[in-house]
Design a protein around this motif. Sequence first.
Motif, PDB file in Angstrom:
ATOM      1  N   SER A  58       0.832  -1.189   0.000  1.00  0.00           N
ATOM      2  CA  SER A  58       0.000   0.000   0.000  1.00  0.00           C
ATOM      3  C   SER A  58       0.875   1.250   0.000  1.00  0.00           C
ATOM      4  N   GLY A  59       0.502   2.217  -0.837  1.00  0.00           N
ATOM      5  CA  GLY A  59       1.241   3.465  -0.903  1.00  0.00           C
ATOM      6  C   GLY A  59       2.384   3.474  -1.888  1.00  0.00           C
ATOM      7  N   CYS A  60       2.554   2.383  -2.657  1.00  0.00           N
ATOM      8  CA  CYS A  60       3.678   2.328  -3.594  1.00  0.00           C
ATOM      9  C   CYS A  60       3.394   3.086  -4.884  1.00  0.00           C
ATOM     10  N   GLY A  61       2.129   3.455  -5.135  1.00  0.00           N
ATOM     11  CA  GLY A  61       1.793   4.227  -6.324  1.00  0.00           C
ATOM     12  C   GLY A  61       1.061   3.447  -7.395  1.00  0.00           C
ATOM     13  N   LYS A  62       0.735   2.184  -7.127  1.00  0.00           N
ATOM     14  CA  LYS A  62       0.142   1.353  -8.183  1.00  0.00           C
ATOM     15  C   LYS A  62      -1.264   1.812  -8.570  1.00  0.00           C
ATOM     16  N   SER A  63      -2.078   2.248  -7.608  1.00  0.00           N
ATOM     17  CA  SER A  63      -3.415   2.743  -7.947  1.00  0.00           C
ATOM     18  C   SER A  63      -3.338   4.038  -8.739  1.00  0.00           C
TER      19      SER A  63
END
Length: 345
Positions: A58-63
Motif C-alpha cells: 500500500s502506498g507504492c503508487g500502483k493505484s
Amino acid sequence: MNKMTTPSKAPLVQVRDLQKFFTTQRGPFGRAGDTVRAVDGVSFNVDRGESYGLVGESGCGKSTVGRLVLRLLDPDAGGLVFDEHDITHSSRPELRKFRQRMQMVFQDPYSSLNPRMRVGRILEECLKVHGTVEPQQRGNRVAELLTEVGLSPAAAERYPHEFSGGQRQRIALARALSVDPEFIVADEPVSALDVSIQAQMLELMKNLMERRNLSILFISHDLGVVRYFCQRLAVMYLGRIVEKGRVPEIFDKPLHPYTQALRGASPIPDPALGQQLEKLDGEVPSASAPPDGCHFHPRCPRATEYCRQLYPAWINVDEERAVACHLYDPELSDKMAPEKRLRQD
C-alpha cells in the motif's frame, strides 16, 4: 461483445517513463508543501488479450498508475499510448472516443455504486451516456449483463445495499462491461472480499476475459492472487518498478530482494523455498523524501554502501525479464561483496 478491430502486433497499452507528483497543502505560515513522488518513471506494456499484474505494498503508487493509464489523472511526464494512439496530452473531448474502450473496476464495491439508484438504472446510465444501445433495448441489455456476471435479471430492481460485497463487485464488473470495453483497469478488485468469494470472482473475470478477449491491468498487493490471474507482472516499490517479467519465472525465482520478500509473504507449499527468501522488515519510507540511491536499501538485508549512493539501472536478465538491482550488474560484482554490505544477511 467487442467490436471487430484491425489485428495488430503492437501492445494495446504502452506506458513510457510515466511520472505523477503531488504537492501537499501549504503550512499555516505559507510554507510550501512537500512533493510526493507517487509515480516516478514507470514503464510497461499490456498486450491484447493479456492480464498484466501490478504488485506492491500500500502506498507504492500502483493505484495512481491505474488512474493515469485511463487518464483519470493527468501525467506530469512520460507517455501513454492506447491502440497506437498517443493519449498522453489528449484533451477531455479527444478522450471521449476512447472512454468506451477502457473502463475501471474499483476496489471498494460499497462506495463505487450509487446507493440511491437501483441496479438496473446504474447500468442503464452507462448505456445512455455512451449511446451504445437504443432506449427500448436497454432493459434487455441490463438483463444480459447481470446474467453474464452470475446474477439474476431480477437484481435490476434492487438497490446496492441489498447485496453482499461479492455481489456488488459483480455489479461493478457488469457496469464496466456494459460498453464492451477492450481494456479494464481492475484496482484491487477482490481485496475486500472473503477468500472463497475471491476465488469465485477471479474465475468469473478469467472466463469473461477469454470470452471477450479483454486486456486487463490487474492491480494488487497479493502476489498469490496475481500468480493465478496474470501472465506477466511488474513489482512496484515507492513509485518505481523494481522487477518485471512473466509470472511463473518471477514467482518461482524472484530476483529483487523486495520481490523475494513479497513472495515470502505468500503461502509457500515448500518450506525449504520459504527459508531461501528474504524477509521484509521496517516501514516504507515517505514518497516525499525517498532515500538516496536504491529506495529499498534501508530495508534490504543485502544492501551495500554502493546501494546507498546510486539508484540501480535496469538489468535485462533475458528477453522477458528485467530487474533494477545492483546485485545483478556484472560491472559491480566486486562492489557487492558481503563484507561491504550495510546490513548482514
